[in-house]
Write a protein that holds these residues in place. Structure first.
Motif, PDB file in Angstrom:
ATOM      1  N   ARG A 105      -4.139   7.164   3.295  1.00 39.16           N
ATOM      2  CA  ARG A 105      -5.279   6.313   3.629  1.00 39.16           C
ATOM      3  C   ARG A 105      -5.508   6.215   5.134  1.00 39.16           C
ATOM      4  O   ARG A 105      -6.372   5.457   5.589  1.00 39.16           O
ATOM      5  CB  ARG A 105      -5.077   4.903   3.055  1.00 39.16           C
ATOM      6  N   GLY A 106      -4.719   6.941   5.933  1.00 38.50           N
ATOM      7  CA  GLY A 106      -4.894   6.900   7.383  1.00 38.50           C
ATOM      8  C   GLY A 106      -4.290   5.679   8.026  1.00 38.50           C
ATOM      9  O   GLY A 106      -4.699   5.273   9.118  1.00 38.50           O
ATOM     10  N   ILE A 107      -3.297   5.069   7.358  1.00 38.83           N
ATOM     11  CA  ILE A 107      -2.570   3.926   7.921  1.00 38.83           C
ATOM     12  C   ILE A 107      -1.124   4.376   8.110  1.00 38.83           C
ATOM     13  O   ILE A 107      -0.334   4.393   7.158  1.00 38.83           O
ATOM     14  CB  ILE A 107      -2.638   2.696   6.996  1.00 38.83           C
TER      15      ILE A 107
ATOM     16  N   VAL B 136       0.867  -1.191   0.000  1.00 41.83           N
ATOM     17  CA  VAL B 136       0.000   0.000   0.000  1.00 41.83           C
ATOM     18  C   VAL B 136       0.901   1.239   0.000  1.00 41.83           C
ATOM     19  O   VAL B 136       1.185   1.815   1.052  1.00 41.83           O
ATOM     20  CB  VAL B 136      -0.944   0.010   1.219  1.00 41.83           C
ATOM     21  N   PRO B 137       1.378   1.677  -1.155  1.00 42.30           N
ATOM     22  CA  PRO B 137       2.355   2.767  -1.204  1.00 42.30           C
ATOM     23  C   PRO B 137       1.831   4.103  -0.670  1.00 42.30           C
ATOM     24  O   PRO B 137       2.599   4.905  -0.152  1.00 42.30           O
ATOM     25  CB  PRO B 137       2.697   2.871  -2.703  1.00 42.30           C
TER      26      PRO B 137
ATOM     27  N   ARG C 105     -11.373   8.181   3.686  1.00 43.30           N
ATOM     28  CA  ARG C 105     -10.334   7.446   2.943  1.00 43.30           C
ATOM     29  C   ARG C 105      -9.936   6.172   3.679  1.00 43.30           C
ATOM     30  O   ARG C 105      -9.657   5.146   3.052  1.00 43.30           O
ATOM     31  CB  ARG C 105      -9.115   8.351   2.716  1.00 43.30           C
ATOM     32  N   THR C 106      -9.900   6.243   5.019  1.00 44.56           N
ATOM     33  CA  THR C 106      -9.537   5.069   5.807  1.00 44.56           C
ATOM     34  C   THR C 106     -10.571   3.964   5.639  1.00 44.56           C
ATOM     35  O   THR C 106     -10.233   2.808   5.376  1.00 44.56           O
ATOM     36  CB  THR C 106      -9.420   5.439   7.302  1.00 44.56           C
ATOM     37  N   GLU C 107     -11.837   4.325   5.754  1.00 44.39           N
ATOM     38  CA  GLU C 107     -12.898   3.325   5.647  1.00 44.39           C
ATOM     39  C   GLU C 107     -12.914   2.688   4.261  1.00 44.39           C
ATOM     40  O   GLU C 107     -13.087   1.470   4.124  1.00 44.39           O
ATOM     41  CB  GLU C 107     -14.240   3.995   5.955  1.00 44.39           C
ATOM     42  N   SER C 108     -12.688   3.491   3.218  1.00 42.54           N
ATOM     43  CA  SER C 108     -12.693   2.942   1.852  1.00 42.54           C
ATOM     44  C   SER C 108     -11.493   2.026   1.610  1.00 42.54           C
ATOM     45  O   SER C 108     -11.523   1.163   0.732  1.00 42.54           O
ATOM     46  CB  SER C 108     -12.709   4.073   0.820  1.00 42.54           C
ATOM     47  N   SER C 109     -10.421   2.184   2.409  1.00 47.15           N
ATOM     48  CA  SER C 109      -9.224   1.347   2.257  1.00 47.15           C
ATOM     49  C   SER C 109      -9.429  -0.061   2.796  1.00 47.15           C
ATOM     50  O   SER C 109      -8.632  -0.962   2.508  1.00 47.15           O
ATOM     51  CB  SER C 109      -8.035   1.987   2.981  1.00 47.15           C
TER      52      SER C 109
ATOM     53  N   ASP D   2     -12.410  13.868   6.202  1.00 47.51           N
ATOM     54  CA  ASP D   2     -11.923  13.368   4.909  1.00 47.51           C
ATOM     55  C   ASP D   2     -11.032  12.142   5.105  1.00 47.51           C
ATOM     56  O   ASP D   2     -11.112  11.167   4.334  1.00 47.51           O
ATOM     57  CB  ASP D   2     -11.135  14.461   4.179  1.00 47.51           C
ATOM     58  N   LEU D   3     -10.193  12.186   6.130  1.00 49.89           N
ATOM     59  CA  LEU D   3      -9.282  11.076   6.390  1.00 49.89           C
ATOM     60  C   LEU D   3     -10.059   9.825   6.795  1.00 49.89           C
ATOM     61  O   LEU D   3      -9.726   8.708   6.366  1.00 49.89           O
ATOM     62  CB  LEU D   3      -8.285  11.459   7.481  1.00 49.89           C
TER      63      LEU D   3
END
Length: 616
Positions: A548-550, A542-543, A588-592, A584-585
């Motif tokens: 993505r909040g990771i 996951v570059p 993106r995190t949930e969609s990841s 927003d973060l």
């Protein structure tokens, strides 16, 4: 080609022909027995496995009567099912075998073995283990005795199943998880039972012991003598069973490249495949509701915060962020030491900048305790009483205000204090006065058995991170797991996670790590480390993980000071985000989370099964 961490394997497809002509049995101590992370691995994977394997899939586990009543539905084994016929053959020979369905998503078949039905043969089992495989086992280790009994019953069952299918074209794959399920592998190979075996070690037994006791575990790993270390920790028999399973299986696997390094050194075999753990996103799926769920559950945590802190002093809840970490109490392995050091640095930085943001950090783990701190329970009770008083005053004022308003000749707002009886005025003052305190809010919610030697408490005390009013980082150490019956939170763990802003898991030793995955599936940004199997997988696959909040803390070949500084910076950068940026973060995190769903990661298991089927 399919990339597995740092390993590349040739991509082949597991076809309908493969699955219709093969019986797949997964064997684990944790089948219907929630004692560790493997329970979550198997349970979450089942809904993805069943559509592919159907009736050819079955789980094998020990029969733990106290654990199975709610989740196991007994059924009569069918004669047209080779697994059912093998169950009947076992019963005819006097073994206690339970056949039925595990009542989880997918409803897989399960065969559970009564360990007591083979205990009369324990002496013979141990003798043959020594005679044939050179493994000597102590007589007074009750857990090891149970493990050997389970291994023998699994071996006998697979032997009967192989006999049932010898005239058909069906093959059998037996997938063993961890050493506690795999003591029968050496016997299966010696007896040449027609079963293809896969052994997955989720964490080497010796590796966990060593990492807990050696802060330079990874630096020293290549120089370690496994037998000497196993004897030192008095687990030589257990480790020898694990090594025999690793060497005896047709396909050897582990869950991450991080653990593969341990396997090479401590088990003496390089894993053939890496099987990263996925998650069942349907269990966490909230679609467009997950932002609302965050707000709803955050308000529940606000209620706890008011109870815990506001009798002593207050701060702005609209500018309060909730961080948390959770898991077994392994101070070094779980990175609690690093988290505490980073929090102390974050606190100093926020104080220096005179920040108006408050960070409340929760440590959720399990420790022996006497009771919940009675002062906290009293504070909660008084706050509830105070709410009752306020509600009564609101009702009284509302009724009198309405009557006064319709009776007045002008439109002025009357003095509302005049509508409150002296009784409620006095009760308001007395309740508030009783609730207020001049002492500091406690840093721990329970009274521990060994308070003086608790490493988390000792760090907090020596670093003066004790919930002073001027501290911008507050700490709540909760040495019990969170569930709905918990009197302090009154919410499930999953709800608590959704209400938090950031999960912090910078583990030093973590073969995989499910807690960061649960955060991501709930739309909560998370911190992991490159020494955790999950973090290592993210680093390689996951570059754009930061976006993505990771967040990944570099611990491999880094000093403790460097890693603590790195973690403190990541937490500080999160604190600096605006509310809109955090929303927003979270999106993106949930969609990841789809990246780590079993529907994507099951392909690694498919590769292991194909590899086993190709072995002659």
């Amino acid at each position: 080609m399919v990339k597995q961490g740092k390993t590349t394997v040739k991509a082949k497809r597991l076809t309908k022909t493969h699955t219709s002509n093969t019986l797949l049995l997964e064997i684990a101590w944790e089948v219907l027995n929630q004692v560790g992370g493997i329970y979550t691995v198997i349970r979450s994977k089942v809904p993805t496995v069943i559509p592919k394997w159907g009736n050819n899939y079955c789980l094998l586990g020990p029969y733990m009567s106290a654990n199975v009543t709610a989740e196991f539905e007994p059924e009569e084994p069918l004669n047209n099912d080779p697994i059912g016929r093998a169950v009947r053959r076992m019963r005819e020979k006097g073994y206690g075998v339970h056949y039925g369905v595990w009542l989880v998503s997918g409803r897989p078949k399960a065969v559970l073995f009564d360990l007591g039905s083979v205990m009369h043969k324990l002496g013979e089992i141990k003798y043959l283990l020594w005679e044939n495989h050179g493994i000597s086992t102590p007589s007074d280790d009750h857990l090891l005795n149970d493990v050997l009994a389970f291994g023998e019953l699994v071996k006998l069952f697979l032997t009967e199943l192989a006999e049932e299918t010898k005239d058909s074209n069906k093959q059998i794959i037996a997938h063993f998880h961890e050493w506690m399920a795999a003591s029968g592998i050496p016997g299966l190979r010696k007896d040449r039972v027609n079963v293809k075996t896969i052994f997955t070690t989720h964490a080497t037994l010796l590796g966990r012991y060593l990492a807990m006791n050696d802060p330079q575990f990874y630096d020293h790993l290549s120089f370690m003598d496994w037998q000497k270390e196993a004897r030192h920790f008095n687990i030589e028999a257990n480790v020898m069973i694990e090594r025999a399973a690793a060497h005896g299986s047709h396909v050897f696997s582990t869950v991450s490249e991080v653990t593969a390094t341990e396997c090479r050194q401590l088990l003496g075999r390089n894993p053939d495949v890496i099987l990263p753990n996925g998650i069942n996103n349907q269990r966490f799926e909230a679609l467009h509701e997950f932002q609302n769920l965050h707000l709803e559950n955050k308000n529940k945590i606000h209620s706890f915060t008011m109870t815990h802190f506001f009798s002593n002093y207050t701060f702005d809840l609209d500018k309060t962020l909730y961080f948390f970490t959770s898991g077994r109490y392994e101070f070094l392995n779980k990175g609690y030491d690093l988290t505490l050091e980073a929090l102390a640095r974050l606190n100093h930085r926020l104080q220096t900048e005179k920040s108006d943001v408050t960070v409340v950090m929760f440590f959720i783990t399990k420790r022996p305790y006497y009771s919940i701190n009675p002062d906290i329970l009293e504070s909660r009770a008084l706050l509830e009483e105070f709410r009752h008083v306020i509600d009564s005053i609101k009702k009284q004022v509302g009724e009198r205000l309405l009557f006064d308003a319709v009776s007045r000749k002008d439109t002025k707002l009357p003095e509302l204090n005049e509508f409150v009886d002296d009784y409620w005025r006095l009760r308001f003052r007395r309740t508030l006065q009783t609730w207020k305190s001049t002492s500091l809010p406690p840093i721990i919610t329970h009274n521990l058995h060994d308070d003086a030697n608790d490493e988390i408490l000792n760090f907090l005390r020596t670093s003066n991170l004790i919930n002073n009013e001027y501290d911008r980082v507050k700490v709540v150490y909760h040495p019990d797991f969170i569930n709905y019956t918990n009197p302090l939170f009154s919410m499930e763990y999953g709800q608590f996670v959704r209400g938090c802003h950031l999960g912090v898991f910078p583990s030093y030793y973590e073969p995989w790590g499910y807690t960061p995955l649960e955060c991501i599936a709930s739309g909560v940004p998370t911190v992991t480390s490159d020494l955790a199997g999950f973090g290592d997988y993210v680093q390689d696959n996951v570059p754009d993980h930061d976006r993505r909040g990771i967040y990944l803390v570099k611990r491999n070949k880094k000093s403790f000071d460097e890693a603590a500084g790195n973690l403190a910076n990541k937490m500080y950068n999160y604190v600096r985000l605006s509310r809109r940026d955090r929303i927003d973060l979270r999106n993106r995190t949930e969609s990841s989370s789809s990246l780590f769903d079993w529907s994507n990661l099951i392909r690694y298991y498919d590769q292991a099964y194909l590899r086993a089927l190709e072995i002659e």
